[in-house]
Design a protein around this motif. Structure first.
Motif, PDB file in Angstrom:
ATOM      1  N   HIS A  51       0.842  -1.200   0.000  1.00  0.00           N
ATOM      2  CA  HIS A  51       0.000   0.000   0.000  1.00  0.00           C
ATOM      3  C   HIS A  51       0.877   1.249   0.000  1.00  0.00           C
ATOM      4  O   HIS A  51       1.567   1.534   0.977  1.00  0.00           O
ATOM      5  N   LEU A  52       0.830   1.979  -1.111  1.00  0.00           N
ATOM      6  CA  LEU A  52       1.671   3.156  -1.289  1.00  0.00           C
ATOM      7  C   LEU A  52       0.890   4.452  -1.439  1.00  0.00           C
ATOM      8  O   LEU A  52       1.441   5.533  -1.237  1.00  0.00           O
ATOM      9  N   ASP A 129       7.083   6.353   3.049  1.00  0.00           N
ATOM     10  CA  ASP A 129       8.298   6.650   2.288  1.00  0.00           C
ATOM     11  C   ASP A 129       8.446   5.846   0.998  1.00  0.00           C
ATOM     12  O   ASP A 129       9.474   5.892   0.329  1.00  0.00           O
ATOM     13  N   GLY A 130       7.410   5.092   0.637  1.00  0.00           N
ATOM     14  CA  GLY A 130       7.473   4.311  -0.582  1.00  0.00           C
ATOM     15  C   GLY A 130       8.098   2.942  -0.413  1.00  0.00           C
ATOM     16  O   GLY A 130       8.140   2.159  -1.357  1.00  0.00           O
ATOM     17  N   SER A 158       2.870   3.958  -7.675  1.00  0.00           N
ATOM     18  CA  SER A 158       1.775   4.770  -7.127  1.00  0.00           C
ATOM     19  C   SER A 158       2.257   5.741  -6.050  1.00  0.00           C
ATOM     20  O   SER A 158       1.645   6.784  -5.840  1.00  0.00           O
ATOM     21  N   TYR A 159       3.373   5.397  -5.369  1.00  0.00           N
ATOM     22  CA  TYR A 159       3.929   6.355  -4.397  1.00  0.00           C
ATOM     23  C   TYR A 159       4.430   7.590  -5.137  1.00  0.00           C
ATOM     24  O   TYR A 159       4.194   8.728  -4.703  1.00  0.00           O
ATOM     25  N   GLU A 160       5.140   7.372  -6.242  1.00  0.00           N
ATOM     26  CA  GLU A 160       5.644   8.504  -7.031  1.00  0.00           C
ATOM     27  C   GLU A 160       4.486   9.295  -7.637  1.00  0.00           C
ATOM     28  O   GLU A 160       4.576  10.515  -7.805  1.00  0.00           O
ATOM     29  N   LYS A 164       2.092   9.768   0.125  1.00  0.00           N
ATOM     30  CA  LYS A 164       1.850  10.650   1.266  1.00  0.00           C
ATOM     31  C   LYS A 164       2.653  11.940   1.110  1.00  0.00           C
ATOM     32  O   LYS A 164       3.818  11.920   0.730  1.00  0.00           O
ATOM     33  N   GLY A 165       2.003  13.048   1.408  1.00  0.00           N
ATOM     34  CA  GLY A 165       2.666  14.336   1.314  1.00  0.00           C
ATOM     35  C   GLY A 165       2.534  15.004  -0.036  1.00  0.00           C
ATOM     36  O   GLY A 165       2.908  16.165  -0.196  1.00  0.00           O
ATOM     37  N   VAL A 166       2.014  14.273  -1.030  1.00  0.00           N
ATOM     38  CA  VAL A 166       1.822  14.835  -2.363  1.00  0.00           C
ATOM     39  C   VAL A 166       0.403  15.404  -2.453  1.00  0.00           C
ATOM     40  O   VAL A 166      -0.565  14.691  -2.234  1.00  0.00           O
TER      41      VAL A 166
END
Length: 220
Positions: A51-52, A129-130, A158-160, A164-166
């Motif tokens: 889960h990203l 943090d990915g 999906s993290y990129e 979180k934080g985006v």
């Protein structure tokens, strides 16, 4: 099942949302999908993934040519369209502040008895943090109680795209998914482990998720 248009076998609202998200994904986050042949075409199963991002549930779900059930925290059920939509697409509310949510478990087991699929995230929440995080015992509890095949899946990118934080999604970032071979209960369930049984099951499933990699030619 019609693989070219699987939405015709889904509930109307779920199928419509599935189609719209599929089209949007092809335009905005086009990535590669591997291992779809590992997805059960019939019968109950659980799909466990890393889960990203908030993108993970829909972008994994649209790659499965069957209707799935999802979890969401109960606090999302507020008066208005959001609650109606969550109920309409079959999302199961879960109390993340408590222990084992009995009502959620009953709904899960009922869905599985109806030969449905369910997506779970062993980490419990999005990675900050990915990187892969430590799995929690909640998923182990569910799979040990249900005793159905578990398909490990790993999502990349999906993290990129929206981690979180985006604040806004980074459209154009490829988001890819790899599905592994189904795991039978004899692989993940340690009946003799006592109190550690559920954590062991989660850890075994998550170890299979961690093994999944993109084919070398797709790695940027």
């Amino acid at each position: 099942m019609n693989r070219s248009f699987p939405q015709d076998r889904m509930d109307p609202i779920y199928g419509l949302c599935n189609y719209v998200i599929s089209v949007a994904n092809d335009i905005l986050f086009r990535g590669q999908i591997y291992g779809q042949e590992n997805l059960p075409r019939e019968g109950a199963f659980l799909l466990a993934a890393n889960h990203l991002s908030f993108l993970d549930p829909p972008l994994i779900g649209i790659q499965v040519p069957r209707q799935l059930c999802f979890f969401a925290r109960k606090t999302l059920w507020k008066p208005g369209v959001a609650s109606w939509w969550l109920d309409a697409v079959g999302v199961i509310p879960v109390d993340r502040d408590g222990g084992q949510d009995v009502s959620a478990l009953k709904r899960v087991l009922r869905a599985l008895k109806e030969d449905k699929g369910l997506i779970l995230f062993p980490e419990g929440t999005r990675s900050p943090d990915g990187q892969l995080q430590h799995p929690k015992p909640g998923v182990g509890f569910i799979v040990c109680k249900s005793q159905v095949p578990v398909v490990p899946a790993r999502i990349f990118g999906s993290y990129e795209a929206f981690g979180k934080g985006v604040k806004f999604p980074r459209f154009g970032t490829p988001v890819s998914v790899v599905f592994g071979r189904p795991l039978n209960p004899t692989v993940y369930d340690a009946l003799e482990a006592g109190k550690e049984r559920y954590q062991i099951a989660s850890s075994r499933i998550f170890a299979e998720i961690a093994k999944l990699q993109l084919p070398r030619e797709t790695v940027v």
